[in-house]
Structure formats: C-alpha cells, structure tokens
Design an enzyme around this catalytic site. Structure first.
Site, mmCIF file in Angstrom:
data_model
loop_
_atom_site.group_PDB
_atom_site.id
_atom_site.type_symbol
_atom_site.label_atom_id
_atom_site.label_comp_id
_atom_site.label_asym_id
_atom_site.label_seq_id
_atom_site.Cartn_x
_atom_site.Cartn_y
_atom_site.Cartn_z
ATOM 1 N N HIS A 247 -1.125 6.035 3.090
ATOM 2 C CA HIS A 247 -1.349 5.038 3.881
ATOM 3 C C HIS A 247 -1.174 5.643 5.190
ATOM 4 O O HIS A 247 -0.211 6.362 5.559
ATOM 5 C CB HIS A 247 -0.315 4.148 3.452
ATOM 6 C CG HIS A 247 -0.462 2.790 4.677
ATOM 7 N ND1 HIS A 247 -1.319 1.662 4.608
ATOM 8 C CD2 HIS A 247 0.190 2.544 5.759
ATOM 9 C CE1 HIS A 247 -1.040 1.117 5.306
ATOM 10 N NE2 HIS A 247 -0.285 1.353 6.006
ATOM 11 N N CYS B 170 0.816 -1.258 -0.026
ATOM 12 C CA CYS B 170 0.053 -0.014 0.074
ATOM 13 C C CYS B 170 0.853 1.223 0.019
ATOM 14 O O CYS B 170 0.881 2.229 -0.629
ATOM 15 C CB CYS B 170 -1.021 -0.079 1.393
ATOM 16 S SG CYS B 170 -2.371 -1.212 1.156
#
Length: 564
Positions: free
Chosen positions: A125, A71
């Site tokens: 993130h 991510c």
C-alpha cells in the site's frame, strides 16, 4: 538394442536434469477491493472470463480470509507472512518495517533465491503516509495511480482522495466523483497502463531467460468505480443483485458495523445515513463494471504469458486483498469483521497440479507465502506464520487448519480503543471486542450454516454458551502464541532514539498522515479517544480537542483536524 537404449538415455540425461532444475516462474496477481463477484466463484451475473481461465487450470479457495479488511494491513499479512498481532499495525499509514525492520518479504525472498523480482501496480500500500518497499524488488517498482479520472469535468482539479494516495496534503481539496463511465480506451485508466507494463516485463523475461517473480497489482474495482463505457454496457443494472438487508445484525454491538467513511469522501454521497435506491443500484453497477474492466486487463497479461511460451512453467496466484460491503447490512466498503469484508478471492494454478478444482477449506492470506515457496521448491523463512496450501492443491477436500483469524480496530467513548478479534471456522464466525487490557467488551457469534447472511448475533444466548466458550479458548490460544524466534521487532509504544541536534529545524507536520493514523476505523472522523491516544502531552492534549471541534459535535472531521 539394450546397449543402444542405455547410451541414448545417458546422452539425454543432462537435458532431463536441466529441465528438472529449471526454476518455475511466479505470476503474483493482487486485486484491490475484489470480493467474490466472479463467475468461477458462483456469481452468475459477473463477467470475469480471465479470472475464470485461472480457475479452470487451478484451484479456487472459496473460504479464504484476509488478516484485516483494509488495504495496507491485509497486504502486510500476505507479503510478510506475519499475523497482525505480531506487526501491531492496523492502519494505512504505518509502514511494516517500523515494526519489523529486517523481515524478508515474499518478493524479497524470491529475489534472494535467484529470481528476478519485479513489481508493477499496487502491491504494497502506497499512500496515506505509507511508501514502497525498495528492498523487495530487483528493479524500481512501477506505480500507476490508484485514483484517476478520464472525463474532463472530473479531472479539472486534484481531489482529496487523489492527494492522499499520492502522499500529498488533502487539506480542503474537493471530493472526487464516486464513479465514471467514459468512452475511452482501456489504457486511459491505471489498470490498462499496469497491464501493458506487465506485458513488457514478460517480454523482457522471455528474452533474458531468467526466472521471474512478477507481481502485478490491479487497482480496480477500488473506488472510484471508473471504467471504460464498454464495461458498463456489459451489464443491465436492473438485473444486478441488490442488498436484501439494510440493517446491521440483530444484537450486534452498535460499533461493530462500518460507517463507510471511505465512500462518504466522494462527491454525491451523503455524509450520514443510507444511500438512495437509485444510487445504490448505480454503485453496484459500477463495481461490476470495474471488476470486468480489471479482468480484461488481466487477460492481456495471461495472453502474453501463453504467447511467449512461459505459461507451462509459471505458478499463478490471484488474490483480492479483502472483501467489500456492497450495501449489505446497510454497509459499504470494507472496514469490518463481517464475512462480506473478510472473505476474498484466492486462486492458485501451478505446473503439475490439477485444474478446475474448488476447495471449501478455511484458509488465510498469510498461507500464500509458504505455498509459493513450496511450489517453487525453495526453503521457507523461519518467521512465516501461515500454512502451505499445497496439500489442498492435491486434495481440495482436505483441511489444513481449523480456523482463520481476522482483526479490526474500533474506539468508543465508553470503551476506549478496541480490537475486534475475529475467527471463522467451517460453521461459525466469532468476534471478541477486546479492550486495551484484554478484557472483552462484547462478543458476536453467527451460525454461518443456518444464517450465512449474519442476521442474528447468538453470542448472548444461553444455548450457545458452550460454543462461545470453545471458540473463546481457541481465540486465546491463537493470541497467546509467541512471535517468531529470531525476528527483530521494535517496540512501537516507545519512542526511538533521537539524535537530532537541539538547534535543528523542526520538520513540518503532515497532519493528513496524522489524521489517517489516528482514524483507526477509517470512518473519516476522530473520536476524542482517538485524538488523545499516544499524545506526547496527555495532560494538555484534552484542552486542544474543543479548539479543533469547531461545530462541537464531539468528533473531529478531517477538515477540522488538518485545517485547525
């Protein structure tokens, strides 16, 4: 008559100029862990009518690749426009501004150019020690929980994954359920809340009349596969595709596949070995259900965009931050350099551009930033390393680059830390596993035309030596390129200046964040090499490893590292 026409034209000229000067809006849609299990990408099982709506009005890029199949680094590549070798960040917990403190992000650039820049849901993130980037937004970012349950039996205690995504210590918290089918409304889960907030923001933009850059980050189909029951009911699990190969590619290095430590952090998943067949089928069912749930929330946003009359002047881009192993090669999750982990959806729809198009050109996610700049008619920052895809919106059969590049870290006792430098051309997937001194420990080569399932590594076969040499030269040229001129980059190998008074209280260590940073391959355990890397006392650190390694298996679990 001619005079009357001329006068009328002159009177209407300010209206024409005003319309021409109107800034296009941008709807920027990020989807967590989305692979191309989408109807418009050719998956006949998937029920994704709203992503397909975007495809019908725009261009689908079938060979789009993330920078790294996890991510935070993937999102860094999209939002900064920089390649991983420039940022030198390959983990979840390190914020990109620790390397590039002054870089102007994509939403920040639009904010500086006069757009209202709003973020809703997961864009950067957040979690595992990482935080939101306030400089990117005109107003505070709206965050929804990445991990959340609706059933009481799954909500009775905080789970380790919930804690990590909330930047809390996981310690010895229990594992959470890997999936959930609850008879609840859509807004019982995060994506429903995200969609409703996005709808409210659109209404606000309509009222103010200001141009907007609205980033909407949906969190499904990321684990756990939680979705209202009606989306599970859309699928007959017996008809969904199952893995046709349960082993890594023949001849691949033993460390190249992911050991899918992320999934193993959930309840009912074995700590080692393969999944039972029935559990495999359930998880695949859950992934499809979670994808359809997310798609329905996207539909709410698209409906409101059209209802408010904003659609005709809005650029839409939708991207999944990376692919996902759904049992192929005996692997789950992302965390690899293989096709299933690095290939992810990318769609553009823009005013004045044709719809219903597909492009098989090889493109990269750092191409999103310059493409949006061109579509909005604003200058591109000088630090961008991607290529605008606007030419492919006009001619989807064209090409803008010969290859897409990815990277993934590994570490073994024999080799020490490795970076798997990968590239994907129209025909080939090539990987060099490079040591810290840049020498190559192993190579992988897959013929994606004759072997799209990546079943056999051809790198060591003599008949492919010329191909390996050609691709290796392309890789070396790519990696030798200098960082963008004028971009301030901090040397992360050197400690930053410390002005803390000598008698100041030492801050409490976040050992969960330390574990995440050291766990380069995200497999849920630390090798001795991962433990020792960057220790401030390299002579004493080896003595501590066996004290942590309670079961003497040569690895440190999270519990061993955090709980001592």
């Amino acid at each position: 008559m001619k005079l009357r026409f001329l006068v009328s034209t002159l009177l209407l000229l300010p209206v024409f100029l005003k319309a021409a000067d109107k800034k296009p809006n941008v709807l920027f849609i990020a989807v967590d862990d989305l692979k191309p299990t989408i109807g418009s990408f050719g998956d006949s099982h998937a029920k994704t009518p709203n992503i397909d709506r975007i495809a019908a009005k725009g261009t689908v890029f079938t060979r789009a690749y993330c920078m790294q199949a996890v991510c935070s680094p993937s999102r860094n590549g999209v939002l900064t426009g920089l390649r991983p070798e420039v940022l030198q960040i390959y983990d979840l917990g390190t914020n990109f501004r620790k390397r590039a403190p002054e870089v102007v992000t994509l939403p920040q650039h639009f904010k500086q150019q006069g757009w209202q820049s709003h973020g809703v849901g997961k864009i950067f993130h957040v979690g595992h020690g990482n935080n939101e980037d306030a400089a990117s937004w005109s107003v505070p970012h709206f965050q929804a929980k990445s991990i959340g349950y609706a059933l009481e039996e799954n909500k009775k205690s905080l789970t380790r994954e919930e804690a990590l995504f909330d930047n809390k210590a996981a310690g010895k918290l229990p594992k959470g359920a890997a999936y959930e089918s609850a008879d609840v409304p859509d807004d019982a889960y995060g994506d429903g809340k995200i969609a409703l907030e996005a709808v409210n923001r659109l209404r606000g933009f309509k009222e103010s009349g200001e141009p907007f850059f609205l980033a909407v980050g949906f969190v499904k189909p990321h684990l756990p596969f939680c979705a209202p029951k009606k989306y599970w009911d859309m699928y007959d699990p017996a008809t969904l595709p199952q893995p046709d190969r349960a082993t890594p590619p023949d001849g691949a290095p033993s460390y190249a596949p992911t050991s899918w430590g992320e999934l193993r952090q959930y309840l009912g998943i074995p700590e080692k070995g393969a999944l039972p067949t029935d559990l495999t089928r359930t998880l695949i069912h859950g992934y499809y259900a979670a994808t359809s749930y997310m798609d329905a929330q996207l539909g709410l946003v698209l409906d409101e965009l059209e209802k408010l009359g904003l659609a005709e002047n809005t650029v839409i881009v939708l991207w999944g931050d990376h692919g996902w192993h759904l049992g192929d090669h005996g692997m789950w999750c992302k965390h690899s350099d293989y096709e299933q982990a690095t290939n992810a959806p990318l769609l553009f729809s823009a005013p004045g551009k044709k719809g219903g198009q597909k492009s098989s050109a090889v493109v990269e996610f750092n191409d999103i930033y310059p493409t949006l700049c061109d579509l909005a008619g604003i200058a591109k920052p000088s630090h961008l390393q991607g290529t605008s895809l606007v030419p492919l919106l006009d001619d989807p059969k064209g090409s803008v680059k010969p290859a897409a590049f990815q990277v993934y870290p590994r570490s073994t006792p024999e080799t020490g830390p490795l970076l798997g430098q990968a590239m994907r051309t129209e025909r080939w997937r090539y990987v060099e596993w490079q040591k810290a001194d840049k020498t190559v420990a192993d190579r992988e080569l897959y013929d994606m035309q004759s072997d799209p399932g990546e079943t056999e590594n051809l790198a060591n076969k003599s008949e492919h030596a010329a191909t390996v040499a050609e691709l290796s030269a392309m890789m070396a040229k790519r990696l030798s390129e200098a960082p963008p001129l004028g971009l301030k980059l901090l040397d992360r190998s050197k400690p930053q200046s410390n002005t803390t008074p000598a008698n100041a209280k030492k801050p409490k260590q976040d050992r969960n964040a330390m574990f995440n940073k050291r766990d380069k391959d995200q497999d849920g355990k630390l090798t001795k090499e991962e433990f020792l890397k960057d220790q401030p006392d390299p002579e004493e650190a080896p003595k501590r490893f066996p004290k942590f390694d309670k079961n003497s298996d040569g690895f440190l679990s999270r519990e061993e590292f955090v709980g001592k």
